[in-house]
Design an enzyme around this catalytic site. Structure first.
Site, mmCIF file in Angstrom:
data_model
loop_
_atom_site.group_PDB
_atom_site.id
_atom_site.type_symbol
_atom_site.label_atom_id
_atom_site.label_comp_id
_atom_site.label_asym_id
_atom_site.label_seq_id
_atom_site.Cartn_x
_atom_site.Cartn_y
_atom_site.Cartn_z
ATOM 1 N N ASP A 228 45.865 75.170 34.526
ATOM 2 C CA ASP A 228 45.684 73.872 35.048
ATOM 3 C C ASP A 228 47.124 73.158 35.033
ATOM 4 O O ASP A 228 47.590 72.740 33.942
ATOM 5 C CB ASP A 228 44.896 72.967 33.958
ATOM 6 C CG ASP A 228 44.649 71.313 34.419
ATOM 7 O OD1 ASP A 228 45.375 70.891 35.292
ATOM 8 O OD2 ASP A 228 43.711 70.853 34.157
ATOM 9 N N HIS A 229 47.701 73.183 36.098
ATOM 10 C CA HIS A 229 49.340 73.161 36.411
ATOM 11 C C HIS A 229 49.507 71.773 35.809
ATOM 12 O O HIS A 229 50.719 71.517 35.300
ATOM 13 C CB HIS A 229 49.780 73.202 37.943
ATOM 14 C CG HIS A 229 49.068 72.204 38.724
ATOM 15 N ND1 HIS A 229 48.069 72.322 39.468
ATOM 16 C CD2 HIS A 229 49.856 71.227 39.068
ATOM 17 C CE1 HIS A 229 47.911 71.298 40.026
ATOM 18 N NE2 HIS A 229 48.941 70.525 40.141
ATOM 19 N N HIS A 291 41.836 68.278 35.667
ATOM 20 C CA HIS A 291 43.044 67.347 35.609
ATOM 21 C C HIS A 291 42.793 66.126 34.755
ATOM 22 O O HIS A 291 43.343 66.001 33.524
ATOM 23 C CB HIS A 291 43.796 67.001 36.820
ATOM 24 C CG HIS A 291 44.035 68.159 37.453
ATOM 25 N ND1 HIS A 291 44.607 69.402 37.033
ATOM 26 C CD2 HIS A 291 44.078 68.173 38.784
ATOM 27 C CE1 HIS A 291 44.536 70.324 38.130
ATOM 28 N NE2 HIS A 291 44.538 69.497 39.217
#
Lengths: 536, 367
Positions: A228-229, A291
């Site tokens: 999950d950047h 996110h």
């Protein structure tokens, strides 16, 4: 603020305090005891990954070209990759090793954050390999296995390989099965094999569980890294520093002082060429499930006992488990679809007019939901989550709005323009923290108006501050799972989202004009609570 | 924007700063430290350029103290402060103030600097060259938590290390030490791969007037508790570091200043990019930590005179002979005398905590 974090973490590690937690495997401290050149006080020495290599499936894709390959180069440029690090590309394209190296070269030159240096490139280029094949191609996987074995001999990668699945999720099962079949997922003695997967982690609870089953059948759960950047971003990590390294925020970080929390992730672009992926998935599954849920968890969780992956996931899970769905999903959620309009001086198409989208698509390009957290700290404080495409501008932020002062000793007229105090964590762009409070307007009359105090994240000034993918790839190679959502978190997020998606499937999305801040129904949703959306 | 103030005072400079910020439209925010650069007209340009570049990672107020004592009695009689304020636009993040101190004022730099430091933020002092012997006692050193010197810029770099050792105070650091961080991290990573291996001796190789070679050698000697030989080569900079183990030699070898080769027993040879870094990068690294560097202290106090200095061996046979001449770093008093010629230097002045030098000064080190 960055300095404070650093100090706190070193103190935690300091053996002199006598209160440091017992050594953990993830710490790498056991190794440090063996290596006389390592000293916990030696804070200049960076964490360098041990001998290892990275295999990227779907290496011709956009993500690989724009993010992964440049991140690998930037890591090498910062001296964080082990000598002998190797990069293997796997794709259908008919390339030789040199063609692939050229492709990496071009991608790096175009997208890397750090300046291009020939000697770094030379170091990297020596270890670049390419294997051509389909995901069904047994022969190609056999070649991949030989390539990996050769790299162990030629480059000393020591049998340690991470497999990055940068492919559409429908191919996950096939790729991991092939890895198992050709004994690529099996680590030799004393080595590791890890799998890295990207969102979406399924499209509902059932599919997420199925995906986890397939992947865990081949790789140990602790060897699976879900990217999950957002969690790799400095500002997101800074949420923990802000909350737990300071004294002045935590005492008011609860229902006694906080009125509500707004978490926004807005994009100004449309779906672009991603019609095939996006239609049927929508904004909530694409963004809220991963996110925004993670941002919510970090904002609302209790203090972890330490910063190990286990302690963090424990606290995040506790908060996610305490989340309550609205009683009336129809009233407390809104989903919308962008319509034709003007955005930033450009005329843009509506969602249904985009190429590859059926004219009667019900996919949400905007989603807003209201959640409550049923625990002592947050009971009664609504968390408003919203995300959308073709909104006013690109911004991600967490805004904590505080209650009004219980009593104002001023005239009503003098505080008319005073709004709620707020603390805003700007995740991107222009990373930083804003505090909004009332201040007297200069002049003879007593008049109070909102002002903003700004902290710009120092690191953001430099072009070469580490990118999220850099940090995450390094963590995969180091085996540090702190910044990766775990299976249980993913499944819990789906449990929250599934009933909402079910309800939406029965209804039609609200249209909103491109370039605005979403459908009117979303404004009404907050207006019913006596609140309004921040204009970020 | 740029404001020039001639014959001014610190309070006028402060007022001008506030004005400049207003004019640029930026509030005073985000700066995390004050950096005081003590220098002369000659090296001010390079130092300011490096600091400004580093300020992109660490937004800061840069105060450049330029001393102009005056060459004639007439010039010395004039006491004057001139300032140049650079804010916003092309000047990068943060603020830069050039302070030119004339005449008697050169001895009272602290009176100018103190009112201009950022409130409640750490102060770092940097002497790009000609640092005083005891940096913590100077007028500027007194004000700062962290003091950066550069032994490589001294006339006699290796002797300079002894001076630094004699006057070490927590918070001191040296760019010659910063320069070896990539080497240290690569060597540590190499040993990570050989858990439990016993290093029996080590050698470091580099050009004669490069104190980084000595520092790397002393670090290895201090951490590994083994004798370390210092070999003089043509450079550039550091050219090699070798760790001898029963299994064979671990060698990190960089002959061109760019790309190194790592050789380890049982592993294939590998290339490692190990570029010599710019001053701005070194300063940026220094500013990441502002607490005392204990590892630097231990390394520095190990004592530079405990390294054996030799010329680069012409052949393997020579090398074998020279190995026998190593001084045992752990027991210098009982070590056999070295017969090899010391080409560069070995210091005559010992560090306060370091054992007495075994050899008297040779070459250009006697001062």
């Amino acid at each position: 603020m960055a300095r404070t974090t650093a100090k706190a973490s070193t103190e935690a590690r300091d053996p002199a305090t006598g209160f440091s937690p017992p050594p953990r495997e993830a710490d790498g401290r056991k190794k440090q005891a063996v290596n006389p050149l390592r000293d916990p006080n030696d804070r200049r020495l960076p964490r360098i990954a041990g001998p290892s290599g990275l295999v990227i499936f779907g290496v011709t894709g956009d993500l690989s070209r724009k993010k992964l390959m440049p991140a690998v180069y930037d890591l090498a440029n910062r001296g964080l990759l082990p000598p002998g690090f190797s990069l293997v590309g796997y794709a259908r394209r008919e390339w030789a090793n040199e063609d692939f190296a050229q492709e990496v070269h071009d991608a790096v030159k175009e997208h890397a954050r750090t300046p291009f240096r020939e000697e770094v490139w030379q170091q990297l280029a020596e270890g670049i390999r390419f294997v051509q094949g389909d995901f069904d191609d047994d022969e190609a996987f056999e070649k991949l296995r030989r390539t990996v074995d050769e790299l162990d001999k030629q480059r000393g990668t020591g049998g340690n390989f991470a497999f990055y699945l940068s492919v559409p999720p429908k191919f996950f099962p096939r790729v991991v099965e092939q890895l198992k079949k050709h004994k690529l997922s099996q680590a030799p003695m004393g080595a590791w094999r890890r799998a890295v997967i990207e969102k979406p982690f399924g499209h509902d609870l059932k599919s997420a569980k199925e995906l986890n089953r397939v992947v865990h059948d081949v790789f140990q759960p602790s060897d699976v890294f879900r990217i999950d950047h957002y969690l790799g971003k400095e500002t997101v990590q800074n949420i923990l520093a802000l909350r737990f390294a300071n004294e002045m925020f935590e005492p008011i970080w609860n229902r006694s002082y906080v009125d509500h929390v707004q978490i926004t992730m807005a994009e100004d672009i449309g779906i672009g060429g991603r019609a095939g992926y996006y239609d049927g998935i929508g904004a909530a599954r694409d963004v809220i499930q991963n996110h925004l849920m993670q941002l919510l968890a970090l904002t609302a969780m209790e203090e972890p006992s330490d910063f190990s992956a286990e302690a963090l996931v424990q606290e995040k899970l506790k908060v996610l488990n305490a989340i309550q769905l609205p009683n009336d999903i129809g009233a407390d959620t809104v989903f919308g679809q962008y319509a034709h309009g003007w955005q930033g001086g450009e005329e843009v198409k509506g969602y249904e007019e985009e190429d590859g989208i059926p004219a009667d698509s019900r996919t949400d390009t905007y989603a807003a939901i209201k959640l409550e957290i049923a625990n002592r700290r947050w009971a009664g404080v609504p968390f408003y989550l919203r995300t959308g495409k073709r909104l006013g501008r690109r911004v991600t932020e967490i805004a904590v709005a505080f209650q009004a002062a219980p009593h104002l000793p001023f005239d009503k007229e003098s505080t008319q323009e005073l709004g709620q105090n707020a603390l805003v964590i700007r995740v991107q762009p222009d990373e930083g923290v804003t505090v909004r409070f009332g201040s007297k307007v200069p002049g003879t009359a007593m008049e109070v108006r909102d002002v903003s105090m700004d902290f710009a994240y120092g690191e953001s000034f430099t072009e070469s501050s580490p990118e999220a993918y850099e940090r995450l790839i390094l963590d995969v190679l180091l085996g540090d799972a702190n910044l990766f959502p775990r299976t249980a978190e993913v499944e819990q997020s789906w449990r929250i989202l599934d009933p909402i998606e079910d309800y939406w499937a029965q209804h039609k999305p609200e249209p909103y004009t491109s370039g605005t801040w979403g459908p009117a129904a979303a404004d009404e949703m907050l207006a019913r609570d006596g609140r309004s959306w921040r204009r970020p | 924007m740029k404001i020039e103030l001639t014959d001014t005072t610190s309070s006028k400079i402060n007022a001008a700063l506030v004005q400049a910020r207003r004019a640029v439209g930026a509030p005073a925010t985000g700066m995390i430290l004050s950096m005081v650069i003590v220098t002369d007209e000659g090296s001010a340009y390079d130092a300011v350029k490096a600091a400004r570049e580093a300020s992109r990672e660490h937004p800061m107020r840069i105060l450049v103290v330029i001393r102009r004592p005056g060459k004639s009695p007439r010039a010395r009689a004039v006491t004057r402060l001139d300032a140049e304020i650079q804010v916003g636009g092309d000047y990068g993040t943060g603020e830069t103030i050039l302070l030119r101190l004339n005449g008697e004022l050169t001895a009272h730099a602290d009176s100018v600097v103190l009112p201009l430091l950022l409130p409640d933020a750490p102060t770092v002092a940097w002497w790009p060259e000609s640092a005083p012997e005891d940096v913590s006692q100077g007028t500027v050193g007194d004000l700062s938590q962290r003091r950066i010197t550069d032994a490589a810029a001294a006339e006699d770099p290796v002797h300079e290390l002894s001076v630094r050792a004699r006057h070490y105070h927590p918070g001191d650091t040296d760019l010659a030490w910063t320069r070896v961080t990539p080497w240290r991290s690569m060597l540590a990573a190499a040993l990570d791969q050989k858990p439990g291996v016993k290093v029996t001796s080590a050698e470091v190789e580099g050009e004669a007037y490069n104190p980084s070679v000595e520092l790397l050698g002393m670090w290895l000697a201090d951490r590994l508790d083994v004798p370390v030989k210092r070999i003089v080569s043509e450079g550039p900079g550091l050219t090699a570091a070798r760790l001898n183990t029963p299994e064979g030699q671990i060698e990190l070898d960089r002959s061109d200043g760019l790309l190194a080769h790592l050789r380890m027993p049982g592993s294939p040879d590998r290339q490692v990019a190990l570029k010599r870094r710019e001053t701005a990068e070194l300063i940026a690294e220094e500013l990441r930590r502002l607490d005392p560097d204990d590892v630097y202290r231990a390394t520095l106090l190990h004592g530079v005179q405990r390294l054996t200095v030799t010329e680069k061996p012409a052949s393997a046979k020579d090398a074998a002979e020279q190995v026998e001449e190593i001084i045992d770093g752990t027991e210098p008093a009982t070590a056999p005398a070295s017969s090899s010629s010391a080409s560069s230097s070995s210091s005559s002045s010992s560090g306060s905590e370091a054992p007495k030098p075994r050899r008297t000064a040779k070459g250009g080190s006697a001062k």
